[in-house]
Design a protein around this motif. Structure first.
Motif, PDB file in Angstrom:
ATOM      1  N   THR A  44       0.829  -1.208   0.000  1.00 58.59           N
ATOM      2  CA  THR A  44       0.000   0.000   0.000  1.00 58.59           C
ATOM      3  C   THR A  44       0.861   1.256   0.000  1.00 58.59           C
ATOM      4  O   THR A  44       0.552   2.245  -0.688  1.00 58.59           O
ATOM      5  CB  THR A  44      -0.930  -0.002   1.221  1.00 58.59           C
ATOM      6  N   HIS A  45       1.951   1.229   0.763  1.00 57.95           N
ATOM      7  CA  HIS A  45       2.867   2.378   0.792  1.00 57.95           C
ATOM      8  C   HIS A  45       3.475   2.602  -0.590  1.00 57.95           C
ATOM      9  O   HIS A  45       3.621   3.751  -1.036  1.00 57.95           O
ATOM     10  CB  HIS A  45       3.970   2.126   1.823  1.00 57.95           C
ATOM     11  N   ALA A  46       3.812   1.517  -1.273  1.00 59.66           N
ATOM     12  CA  ALA A  46       4.358   1.641  -2.625  1.00 59.66           C
ATOM     13  C   ALA A  46       3.324   2.239  -3.569  1.00 59.66           C
ATOM     14  O   ALA A  46       3.642   3.114  -4.395  1.00 59.66           O
ATOM     15  CB  ALA A  46       4.807   0.276  -3.137  1.00 59.66           C
ATOM     16  N   LEU A  47       2.069   1.802  -3.455  1.00 58.82           N
ATOM     17  CA  LEU A  47       1.005   2.335  -4.304  1.00 58.82           C
ATOM     18  C   LEU A  47       0.837   3.840  -4.090  1.00 58.82           C
ATOM     19  O   LEU A  47       0.727   4.616  -5.059  1.00 58.82           O
ATOM     20  CB  LEU A  47      -0.306   1.611  -3.996  1.00 58.82           C
ATOM     21  N   THR A  48       0.839   4.255  -2.825  1.00 59.09           N
ATOM     22  CA  THR A  48       0.700   5.687  -2.517  1.00 59.09           C
ATOM     23  C   THR A  48       1.864   6.488  -3.082  1.00 59.09           C
ATOM     24  O   THR A  48       1.681   7.562  -3.664  1.00 59.09           O
ATOM     25  CB  THR A  48       0.616   5.886  -0.990  1.00 59.09           C
ATOM     26  N   THR A  49       3.081   5.944  -2.939  1.00 59.93           N
ATOM     27  CA  THR A  49       4.273   6.627  -3.444  1.00 59.93           C
ATOM     28  C   THR A  49       4.235   6.771  -4.963  1.00 59.93           C
ATOM     29  O   THR A  49       4.578   7.820  -5.517  1.00 59.93           O
ATOM     30  CB  THR A  49       5.536   5.862  -3.008  1.00 59.93           C
ATOM     31  N   ILE A  50       3.806   5.705  -5.633  1.00 59.62           N
ATOM     32  CA  ILE A  50       3.714   5.731  -7.101  1.00 59.62           C
ATOM     33  C   ILE A  50       2.687   6.760  -7.560  1.00 59.62           C
ATOM     34  O   ILE A  50       2.927   7.545  -8.495  1.00 59.62           O
ATOM     35  CB  ILE A  50       3.369   4.323  -7.634  1.00 59.62           C
ATOM     36  N   ARG A  51       1.534   6.780  -6.901  1.00 57.06           N
ATOM     37  CA  ARG A  51       0.481   7.724  -7.287  1.00 57.06           C
ATOM     38  C   ARG A  51       0.919   9.173  -7.060  1.00 57.06           C
ATOM     39  O   ARG A  51       0.603  10.053  -7.868  1.00 57.06           O
ATOM     40  CB  ARG A  51      -0.791   7.414  -6.504  1.00 57.06           C
ATOM     41  N   GLU A  52       1.632   9.425  -5.970  1.00 55.83           N
ATOM     42  CA  GLU A  52       2.120  10.771  -5.706  1.00 55.83           C
ATOM     43  C   GLU A  52       3.128  11.204  -6.771  1.00 55.83           C
ATOM     44  O   GLU A  52       3.114  12.356  -7.222  1.00 55.83           O
ATOM     45  CB  GLU A  52       2.749  10.839  -4.317  1.00 55.83           C
TER      46      GLU A  52
END
Length: 343
Positions: A216-224
């Motif tokens: 989930t942290h990776a997904l948030t980082t990618i989206r940002e």
């Protein structure tokens, strides 16, 4: 005792012959990566069909490599679980049929016990007791091992396994199948310190793992990064580096804690993720700092293979264990249900 080992739990067809006196005589592996690549993951029905096509030709090939004629083995071992039920049934049917035709005993082997014992195939095998880290696409477990079949679960993942988290994060980054190795290759181009990912459950006591939050942290980082227009190839590599570093640090922290809590001085690493170069380096550093032995199977025996099944089956067959002619397989099979070989 010469044992033919058959591995068909998922997407690799593995066959080997192990001799209790001479060691591994021959082994061969066919990977289905090319078959499943177009679908972005394993298609169970296609996996089963491909095992049907490849298994018996591999048996013929391995027997020839070992210098044996058909039937010149003393037993047959096959993976009975855990795994994909269709794939398991292919190996079970072939193994039972060959054993019946050759009039030798057959035994179903636990897939993760095979992984756990894979380091025993090396020239300098570990001695019991030891702590084992079993880390793959489906399992992340720490186990105290007193002997074959004498396993005590110390901790496991409460959600995604480490390998599963690698694959899912690789998909978020737009990488191909299989995702774990692709992410590791991309991470080699990453820059340390560009992103900071958490080390889940390392601040709490205990030996359980959790990797879903890292995904989930990776997904948030990618989206940002996408929103800011900065998600170029270098940024993707930096995210891959930070993710891989977080997973490996977490595994190493828990391994250190397991060794300290059990008082054991040997750590065995097995399973597909144990082929990860940075994980192997990190655990070698752990070995030096703690003064403990770390045993790693060669990369070819980290992933699924017939050699580990032949070895594990041989230990139990030599103790007098064998199965009947049923084709019972167990897609889900806790390793803690295993018992030591009969004396």
């Amino acid at each position: 005792m010469r044992v033919l080992g058959i591995e068909t739990s998922c997407d690799e067809t593995g066959v080997a012959v192990y001799d209790s006196d001479r060691g591994l005589l021959a082994h061969a592996l066919f990977s289905q990566v090319g078959l499943h690549e177009a679908y972005g993951g394993v298609v169970p029905e296609l996996a089963s069909r491909d095992h049907v096509r490849k298994l018996l030709p591999l048996v013929t090939e391995v027997l020839a490599q070992a210098g044996l004629a058909a039937g010149e083995v003393d037993g047959v071992a096959f993976t009975a679980g855990p795994g994909l039920i269709g794939a398991l049934l292919v190996g079970a049917m072939a193994g039972r049929s060959l054993a019946w035709a050759w009039d030798v005993p057959a035994i179903g082997v636990h897939h993760m016990e095979g992984h756990l014992l894979a380091p025993m195939l090396e020239d300098d095998p570990p001695a019991f007791p030891f702590v084992a880290l079993l880390v793959s696409g489906g399992h992340t477990q720490l186990v105290a091992v007193q002997g074959i079949g004498r396993y005590r679960l110390l901790g496991e993942s409460v959600d995604d396994a480490a390998g599963e988290a690698f694959d899912k994060t690789a998909k978020l980054l737009g990488l191909g199948y299989p995702g774990g190795p692709a992410l590791a290759r991309l991470a080699m181009q990453g820059r340390p310190g560009k992103f900071q990912f958490p080390r889940p459950m390392t601040q709490k006591p205990g030996l359980d793992f959790s990797f879903s939050g890292l995904k989930t942290h990776a997904l948030t980082t990618i989206r940002e990064a996408e929103a800011s227009g900065s998600l170029d190839e270098q940024t993707r590599a930096d995210i891959a580096y930070a993710f891989e570093e977080a997973v490996i640090d977490t595994l190493a922290i828990k391994c250190r804690r397991a060794l300290e809590e059990t008082g054991l001085s040997c750590l065995v690493i097995a399973g597909g993720v144990s082929a990860n170069v940075r994980l192997r380096e990190q655990l070698q550093q752990l070995s030096q700092s703690m003064g403990v032995q770390v045993c790693l199977p060669r990369p070819a025996f980290c992933t699924d293979n017939g050699a580990m099944i032949a070895f594990a089956g041989c230990q139990r067959l030599m103790a007098g264990e064998s199965g009947d002619l049923s084709l019972a397989v167990r897609p889900r099979w806790p390793m803690t249900e295993l018992s030591p070989p009969a004396a």
